[in-house]
Design an enzyme around this catalytic site. Structure first.
Site, short mmCIF file in Angstrom:
data_model
loop_
_atom_site.label_atom_id
_atom_site.label_comp_id
_atom_site.label_asym_id
_atom_site.label_seq_id
_atom_site.Cartn_x
_atom_site.Cartn_y
_atom_site.Cartn_z
N ALA A 62 0.86 -1.18 0.00
CA ALA A 62 0.00 0.00 0.00
C ALA A 62 0.89 1.23 0.00
CB ALA A 62 -0.90 -0.01 1.23
N GLY A 65 2.56 7.30 -1.21
CA GLY A 65 3.29 8.39 -1.84
C GLY A 65 4.25 9.05 -0.86
N GLY A 66 4.26 8.56 0.37
CA GLY A 66 5.16 9.10 1.38
C GLY A 66 6.44 8.28 1.47
N VAL A 67 7.32 8.73 2.34
CA VAL A 67 8.63 8.08 2.47
C VAL A 67 8.51 6.66 3.01
CG1 VAL A 67 10.87 8.25 3.58
CG2 VAL A 67 9.68 10.32 2.86
N SER A 69 6.06 4.20 3.18
CA SER A 69 5.57 3.10 2.36
C SER A 69 6.46 2.92 1.13
CB SER A 69 4.11 3.34 1.95
OG SER A 69 3.97 4.56 1.24
N LEU A 88 -4.31 3.97 -3.07
CA LEU A 88 -5.76 4.15 -3.00
C LEU A 88 -6.11 5.61 -3.18
CD1 LEU A 88 -6.58 1.88 0.08
CD2 LEU A 88 -6.56 1.27 -2.35
N CYS A 156 -9.88 3.66 9.01
CA CYS A 156 -9.26 3.58 7.69
C CYS A 156 -8.38 2.34 7.61
CB CYS A 156 -8.44 4.83 7.43
SG CYS A 156 -7.60 4.81 5.83
N GLY A 180 3.57 0.70 5.24
CA GLY A 180 4.69 1.41 5.83
C GLY A 180 4.44 1.83 7.27
N CYS A 252 -5.77 13.03 6.87
CA CYS A 252 -5.44 13.11 5.43
C CYS A 252 -6.55 13.76 4.61
CB CYS A 252 -5.13 11.72 4.90
SG CYS A 252 -6.55 10.60 4.80
#
Length: 482
Positions: A62, A65-67, A69, A88, A156, A180, A252
């Site tokens: 999953a 877009g972050g560091v 994961s 997602l 979530c 992550g 988020c």
RNA sequence: UGGGGCGUCGCCAAGCGGUAAGGCAACGGAUUUUGAUUCCGUCAUUCGGAGGUUCGAUCCCUCCCGCCCCAG
């Protein structure tokens, strides 16, 4: 064409083919990219897979877009697994802010795709907006309007990532789902256990208490044994495009920073102004909606008094914010609902039990907020799935709707036993109020006892907590989460 | 209308001749993968207004304005 890519990765599946997706299979992965040093550094921390005997696994990661994961995906790829990146689409900030082209979610999706490209792994975007809105955002708004303080991240994780996404991944041939998260999975005698992360400052076990055993069996957390600094170092070593990306924070799906904007959008007109009332009965002012407040909150009341005033209670029925001095925030007993067990729960109380038997209560450690060390408590489990937690020494600012997470001990990497949602928190001040109320109306009403959950001869403090409630809702209803 | 009291930051409040404490609120920041809490910082060149006494006044005096209490 993209369809070919999706079939290669998953095979044909209606959920995927109907979803909005994109693919980035064009990148080429080179094994030379990973150095032997990074390999050695990773191996001791290798995640536990459902079946360690089969080293090469198909893993869906999953990717937010972050560091974190992104590094998780890179580490799994480095370890030789068949890694598939999935991002997602959960919300549309363009819609939220009513501005075209200003879509942070879009930026994150773009970042995830760039990382996947860089790693040479397939990447897909699944449109989960509708189910996220239903399972997370709607209940978030409902909770605030009911005078509670929700934690959307828990739902979530348990309802979207570890349920919808995990099911989809498994149906499509993946062996497990990786994220992550800073959380560790350790298998004990073949049984997967959830444990606090090695980086205690980043540990996210508080947000993952609702993970089920069945889900955990198919989950993998590559970062559980690492510190954030190591993760950042790996990001640099892997030359990930997001290596310098700032950590995300806040909720988020709240692009403006004001969560009440989301509530207003989802429930137009539901936010109403009302009175701010002191616990002694004095009306001190007005508020612009109870959703702006949470129990324990001090700032924002705009009331100048001789002492600091805190939100003591939110009365959704009368649309009132009840405020008072700090001592009114001290709570010693929590009524929990929807308790989830990852470890072995104590024997539940049976109905008509005449005395408190050994083993019916359990000495545990709990956290009632994410940034807090586990502290000791006594837990009583009801037969209907609810529970009562006695906090040793009490706790300030406990809000209904928050979580109480159970730990085996106070160790840094303690095992997560489970947790529940806080339905009600009670303290000494509440008991005094209850006694006064009861004395005032004892001639008109009979006390609402709770023989049905088998309190029996429970310790006096716990018995008193379950004897009567301030509202018309019985403790049995509260403890069962009704 | 007489008699008394009081007017110091948005609110409360100390200072009563030596150059404006503190609390609350507010605002900013730190912290934080929920909400809070917490912590740090900012916040009256000025003491209802105008004169006067004094080397010097928020503090003393006079008048004015406003509010409160008591008596008519």
């Amino acid at each position: 064409m993209h369809n070919a890519c999706i079939r290669t990765a998953f095979g044909p599946h209606p959920q995927v083919t109907q979803a909005f997706w994109s693919c980035s299979c064009s990148g080429h992965y080179s094994h030379a990219f990973f150095t032997s040093a990074s390999l050695q550094a990773f191996e001791p921390n290798a995640p536990a897979f459902p079946s360690p005997s089969a080293p090469r696994r198909r893993v869906v990661v999953a990717m937010s877009g972050g560091v974190d994961s992104s590094v998780a995906a890179a580490l799994l790829k480095q370890d030789g697994h068949d890694v598939i990146g999935v991002t997602l689409q959960l919300y549309d900030h363009g819609e939220a802010t009513r501005r075209k082209g200003s879509c942070c979610a879009g930026q994150d999706i773009h970042d995830a795709r760039r990382v996947a490209d860089h790693l040479g792994i397939p990447h897909y975007v699944l449109d989960y907006e509708q189910r996220f809105r239903t399972a997370v955002m709607q209940s978030f708004a409902d909770s605030y309007l009911a005078g509670e303080t929700p934690i959307p991240c828990v739902g979530c994780n348990s309802q979207i990532k570890f349920k919808e996404l995990l099911e989809t991944a498994l149906e499509l041939g993946a062996d497990c789902l990786a994220t992550g998260h800073y959380i560790a999975r350790r298998d004990l005698n073949g049984v997967p256990q959830l444990c606090r992360a090695a980086d205690t400052a980043r540990d996210q076990s508080y947000f993952l208490f609702a993970t089920t055993r069945a889900q955990l069996a198919r989950l993998c957390f590559p970062l559980g044994s690492m510190h954030k600094s190591e993760v950042r170092a790996f990001a640099v070593k892997f030359a990930l495009p997001v290596a310098d990306k700032p950590d995300s924070q806040d909720i988020c799906f709240v692009p403006t920073g004001r969560y009440t904007d989301v509530i207003e959008r989802l429930k137009p007109g539901a936010i109403e102004s009302g009175l701010i009332v002191h616990v002694d009965g004095r009306v001190l002012g007005r508020h612009e909606g109870i959703v702006n407040f949470t129990v324990g909150q001090r700032r924002g009341l705009k009331i100048a008094a001789t002492e600091p005033l805190f939100v003591v209670r939110l009365d959704a029925a009368d649309n009132r914010v009840i405020v008072g001095p700090r001592e009114h925030l001290l709570k010693t007993e929590l009524v929990l609902r929807h308790v989830n067990w990852l470890g072995d729960p104590p024997a539940p109380r049976r109905e008509a039990t005449s005395s408190l038997e050994e083993g019916q209560s359990m000495e545990i450690f709990v956290r009632i907020r994410s940034s807090q060390a586990p502290r000791s408590a006594t837990l009583l489990l009801a037969s209907d799935g609810g529970a009562l937690v006695e906090l040793h020494g009490g706790e300030y600012g406990v809000a209904a709707g928050q979580a109480c997470v159970f730990y085996e001990d106070a160790a840094d990497q303690a095992r997560v036993l489970g947790g529940g949602w806080i339905a009600q928190a009670r303290g000494t001040a509440d008991r005094e109020t209850l006694r006064e109320n009861r004395e005032n109306r004892e001639k008109r009403e009979t006390p609402c006892g709770l023989p049905s959950i088998g309190i029996g001869d429970a310790p006096s403090t716990l018995t008193s907590a379950l004897t009567c409630t301030e509202t018309s809702t019985s403790s049995r209803e509260l403890i069962s989460g009704r």
